[in-house]
Design an enzyme around this catalytic site. Structure first.
Site, PDB file in Angstrom:
ATOM      1  N   CYS A   1       0.843  -1.189   0.000  1.00 37.91           N
ATOM      2  CA  CYS A   1       0.000   0.000   0.000  1.00 37.91           C
ATOM      3  C   CYS A   1       0.882   1.245   0.000  1.00 37.91           C
ATOM      4  CB  CYS A   1      -0.922  -0.002   1.218  1.00 37.91           C
ATOM      5  SG  CYS A   1      -2.036   1.419   1.236  1.00 37.91           S
TER       6      CYS A   1
ATOM      7  N   CYS B   1       0.507   4.846   6.868  1.00 38.15           N
ATOM      8  CA  CYS B   1      -0.151   4.694   8.179  1.00 38.15           C
ATOM      9  C   CYS B   1       0.798   3.946   9.135  1.00 38.15           C
ATOM     10  CB  CYS B   1      -1.477   3.949   8.023  1.00 38.15           C
ATOM     11  SG  CYS B   1      -2.474   4.585   6.662  1.00 38.15           S
TER      12      CYS B   1
ATOM     13  N   CYS C   1       0.291   0.181  10.332  1.00 34.04           N
ATOM     14  CA  CYS C   1      -0.233  -0.847   9.435  1.00 34.04           C
ATOM     15  C   CYS C   1       0.824  -1.798   8.870  1.00 34.04           C
ATOM     16  CB  CYS C   1      -0.979  -0.175   8.298  1.00 34.04           C
ATOM     17  SG  CYS C   1      -1.865  -1.366   7.257  1.00 34.04           S
TER      18      CYS C   1
ATOM     19  N   CYS D   1     -17.028  -8.389   5.403  1.00 35.10           N
ATOM     20  CA  CYS D   1     -16.331  -7.144   5.088  1.00 35.10           C
ATOM     21  C   CYS D   1     -15.034  -7.446   4.341  1.00 35.10           C
ATOM     22  CB  CYS D   1     -16.056  -6.394   6.392  1.00 35.10           C
ATOM     23  SG  CYS D   1     -15.119  -4.885   6.134  1.00 35.10           S
TER      24      CYS D   1
ATOM     25  N   CYS E   1     -19.896  -5.345   3.213  1.00 39.69           N
ATOM     26  CA  CYS E   1     -19.126  -4.156   3.586  1.00 39.69           C
ATOM     27  C   CYS E   1     -17.808  -4.222   2.830  1.00 39.69           C
ATOM     28  CB  CYS E   1     -18.878  -4.165   5.094  1.00 39.69           C
ATOM     29  SG  CYS E   1     -17.809  -2.821   5.648  1.00 39.69           S
TER      30      CYS E   1
ATOM     31  N   CYS F   1     -19.470   2.944   8.112  1.00 43.93           N
ATOM     32  CA  CYS F   1     -18.798   2.302   9.244  1.00 43.93           C
ATOM     33  C   CYS F   1     -17.519   3.092   9.447  1.00 43.93           C
ATOM     34  CB  CYS F   1     -18.508   0.837   8.880  1.00 43.93           C
ATOM     35  SG  CYS F   1     -17.473  -0.011  10.084  1.00 43.93           S
TER      36      CYS F   1
ATOM     37  N   ARG G   1     -18.513  -1.310  17.570  1.00 44.23           N
ATOM     38  CA  ARG G   1     -17.850  -2.614  17.439  1.00 44.23           C
ATOM     39  C   ARG G   1     -16.551  -2.692  18.235  1.00 44.23           C
ATOM     40  NH1 ARG G   1     -17.340  -3.190  12.110  1.00 44.23           N
ATOM     41  NH2 ARG G   1     -19.509  -3.796  12.076  1.00 44.23           N
TER      42      ARG G   1
HETATM   43  N1  SAM Z   1      -6.726   0.791   2.980  1.00 42.86           N
HETATM   44  C1  SAM Z   1      -8.001   1.106   3.460  1.00 42.86           C
HETATM   45  C2  SAM Z   1      -8.016   2.213   4.483  1.00 42.86           C
HETATM   46  O1  SAM Z   1      -7.017   2.441   5.121  1.00 42.86           O
HETATM   47  O2  SAM Z   1      -9.064   2.833   4.648  1.00 42.86           O
HETATM   48  C3  SAM Z   1      -8.743  -0.099   4.023  1.00 42.86           C
HETATM   49  C4  SAM Z   1      -8.005  -1.120   4.839  1.00 42.86           C
HETATM   50  S1  SAM Z   1      -7.303  -0.524   6.364  1.00 42.86           S
HETATM   51  C5  SAM Z   1      -6.247  -1.833   6.845  1.00 42.86           C
HETATM   52  C6  SAM Z   1      -8.694  -0.561   7.468  1.00 42.86           C
HETATM   53  C7  SAM Z   1      -8.508  -0.106   8.897  1.00 42.86           C
HETATM   54  O3  SAM Z   1      -7.875  -1.130   9.655  1.00 42.86           O
HETATM   55  C8  SAM Z   1      -7.652   1.098   9.182  1.00 42.86           C
HETATM   56  O4  SAM Z   1      -8.316   2.304   8.946  1.00 42.86           O
HETATM   57  C9  SAM Z   1      -7.332   0.928  10.653  1.00 42.86           C
HETATM   58  O5  SAM Z   1      -8.280   1.587  11.447  1.00 42.86           O
HETATM   59  C10 SAM Z   1      -7.406  -0.580  10.863  1.00 42.86           C
HETATM   60  N2  SAM Z   1      -6.085  -1.124  11.193  1.00 42.86           N
HETATM   61  C11 SAM Z   1      -5.062  -1.320  10.329  1.00 42.86           C
HETATM   62  N3  SAM Z   1      -3.995  -1.830  10.957  1.00 42.86           N
HETATM   63  C12 SAM Z   1      -4.323  -1.961  12.260  1.00 42.86           C
HETATM   64  C13 SAM Z   1      -3.636  -2.429  13.414  1.00 42.86           C
HETATM   65  N4  SAM Z   1      -2.379  -2.847  13.349  1.00 42.86           N
HETATM   66  N5  SAM Z   1      -4.290  -2.437  14.593  1.00 42.86           N
HETATM   67  C14 SAM Z   1      -5.573  -2.006  14.660  1.00 42.86           C
HETATM   68  N6  SAM Z   1      -6.279  -1.541  13.613  1.00 42.86           N
HETATM   69  C15 SAM Z   1      -5.667  -1.519  12.422  1.00 42.86           C
HETATM   70  C1  DTB Z   2     -11.687  -1.844  11.395  1.00 37.25           C
HETATM   71  O1  DTB Z   2     -11.996  -0.836  12.025  1.00 37.25           O
HETATM   72  N1  DTB Z   2     -10.889  -2.800  11.832  1.00 37.25           N
HETATM   73  C2  DTB Z   2     -10.681  -3.823  10.845  1.00 37.25           C
HETATM   74  C3  DTB Z   2     -11.634  -3.368   9.709  1.00 37.25           C
HETATM   75  N2  DTB Z   2     -12.117  -2.105  10.173  1.00 37.25           N
HETATM   76  C4  DTB Z   2     -11.204  -3.331   8.319  1.00 37.25           C
HETATM   77  C5  DTB Z   2      -9.286  -4.050  10.494  1.00 37.25           C
HETATM   78  C6  DTB Z   2      -8.407  -4.407  11.690  1.00 37.25           C
HETATM   79  C7  DTB Z   2      -7.039  -4.707  11.182  1.00 37.25           C
HETATM   80  C8  DTB Z   2      -6.131  -5.208  12.260  1.00 37.25           C
HETATM   81  C9  DTB Z   2      -4.766  -5.460  11.771  1.00 37.25           C
HETATM   82  C10 DTB Z   2      -4.635  -6.488  10.696  1.00 37.25           C
HETATM   83  O2  DTB Z   2      -5.219  -7.596  10.802  1.00 37.25           O
HETATM   84  O3  DTB Z   2      -3.899  -6.225   9.741  1.00 37.25           O
HETATM   85 FE1  SF4 Z   3      -2.857   1.254   3.349  1.00 36.57          FE
HETATM   86 FE2  SF4 Z   3      -2.841   0.128   5.741  1.00 36.57          FE
HETATM   87 FE3  SF4 Z   3      -3.114   2.756   5.533  1.00 36.57          FE
HETATM   88 FE4  SF4 Z   3      -5.147   1.136   4.714  1.00 36.57          FE
HETATM   89  S1  SF4 Z   3      -4.364   1.382   6.798  1.00 36.57           S
HETATM   90  S2  SF4 Z   3      -4.295   2.936   3.660  1.00 36.57           S
HETATM   91  S3  SF4 Z   3      -3.934  -0.605   3.963  1.00 36.57           S
HETATM   92  S4  SF4 Z   3      -1.304   1.553   4.928  1.00 36.57           S
END
Ligand code: SAM
Ligand code: DTB
Ligand code: SF4
Length: 319
Positions: free
Chosen positions: A54, A58, A61, A98, A129, A189, A261
């Site tokens: 990606c 973030c 992530c 989702c 979703c 959401c 949630r």
């Molecule tokens: N790329 C898209 C975005 O960022 O909107 C969708 C996927 S992204 C992984 C969805 C959400 O997962 C993020 O907005 C974040 O709130 C959550 N998330 C990602 N990594 C996480 C982590 N290590 N722990 C908790 N929540 C996480």
């Molecule tokens: C949200 O708020 N939490 C979910 C979903 N929306 C997409 C994602 C959590 C991701 C946790 C870290 C991972 O599994 O990569």
């Molecule tokens: Fe990309 Fe992860 Fe950020 Fe979603 S949360 S935009 S997957 S870096």
């Protein structure tokens, strides 16, 4: 009757956080009972349909290309495999499926590939979703036409803390996408993450931004950071249990009709902690062994938890 407000002041939200714990929980639980069956929890399952690489940065992530997290990148999944996973999730009792993609935003071409996935899942009788990053207004209308029920797009943290977490987009970009989704009449959401080095005032500010949206999000996921080795936030001090529970309670009070949630981070939470979150107003979980790239409690453990607490699973609503 429960009043829906969109004019929260930061001081008012901070005053809720400052209440004695029992007073806060009592208030939140009373509002919860006025608006929901207190023993019912909605369950959603997640599937990462496109993994890694990606372009966003973030800091929490596993899927950002900016950090070496050891995650293998994968192309967009084939539809048959996606529907197989959806069927499995349905058989295990999930009512919403989702699908997440590690994109900054979908191209129109990639969106065309996601649409049959949405239609296929919907045809199984599950709510749908997707979380695909930023959307244009036109893309939101296209998703609505495809029959999408919910779009997940988290604010993640406060506007004030945003630049410490993500620099490749702005807080306003997130609000713009939420507006496009709401204009298209898709359920929103949107929530955030605790454990990003934020202060309590940031949690108050994030909830204020969510609750002061023209329409409250239908679903509010509150995640506890899953620390990912290789990311800048790998070693950030997590919030205490009572801080996390307080945040759920304040979200319940501010957004009385939204489904809150208890999201990522449950593998680190014991039975009593999760029970307190449900008491404070959480009424949904992610269900199934995997979140996107990290582990979630196994379904047997969650079923046992529900039995011990006398919790019933909500049925899918017809959309
Ligand atoms: N790329 C898209 C975005 O960022 O909107 C969708 C996927 S992204 C992984 C969805 C959400 O997962 C993020 O907005 C974040 O709130 C959550 N998330 C990602 N990594 C996480 C982590 N290590 N722990 C908790 N929540 C996480
Ligand atoms: C949200 O708020 N939490 C979910 C979903 N929306 C997409 C994602 C959590 C991701 C946790 C870290 C991972 O599994 O990569
Ligand atoms: Fe990309 Fe992860 Fe950020 Fe979603 S949360 S935009 S997957 S870096």
């Amino acid at each position: 009757m429960t009043q829906i407000r969109n004019d929260w002041k930061l001081e008012e939200v901070e005053a809720l956080f400052a209440l004695p714990f029992n007073d806060l929980l009592f208030q939140a639980h009373t509002i919860h009972r006025d608006n929901f069956d207190p023993n019912q929890v909605q369950v959603s399952s997640l599937l990462n349909i496109k993994t890694g690489a990606c372009p966003e940065d973030c800091s929490y992530c596993s899927q950002s290309s900016k950090y070496d997290t050891g995650l293998e990148r994968e192309k967009l999944m084939e539809i048959d495999l996606v529907l197989e996973q959806a069927k499995e999730a349905k058989d295990k009792g999930a009512t919403r499926f989702c699908m997440g993609a590690a994109w900054r935003n979908p191209t129109d071409k990639s969106l065309d590939k996601v649409i049959p996935m949405i239609q296929g899942v919907k045809a199984m009788g599950m709510e749908t979703c997707v979380t695909l990053g930023m959307l244009t207004q036109e893309q939101a209308f296209t998703l609505k036409e495809a029959g999408l029920d919910y779009y997940n797009h988290n604010l993640d943290t406060s506007e004030e803390n945003y630049g410490n977490v993500i620099t490749t987009r702005t807080f306003q970009d997130r609000l713009d996408t939420l507006e496009s989704v709401q204009n298209a009449d898709i359920n929103v959401c949107s929530g955030g993450i605790l454990g990003l080095g934020e202060k309590q005032t940031d949690r108050a500010s994030m909830l204020r931004s969510l609750a002061n949206l023209e329409q409250h999000p239908d679903s509010v996921p509150l995640n506890l950071l899953v620390p990912i080795p290789g990311t800048p936030f790998e070693k950030v001090e997590p919030p205490t249990e009572s801080e996390f529970i307080r945040t759920i309670a304040v979200a319940r009070i501010m957004m009385p009709k939204s489904v809150v949630r208890l999201s990522a981070g449950r593998t680190e939470m014991g039975e009593a902690m999760q029970a307190m979150c449900f008491f404070a107003g959480a009424n949904s979980i992610f269900y199934g062994e995997q979140l996107l790239t990290t582990d979630n409690p196994d379904t047997n453990t969650d079923q046992e938890l529900f039995t011990k607490l006398g919790i019933n699973q909500a049925q899918a609503s017809s959309h």
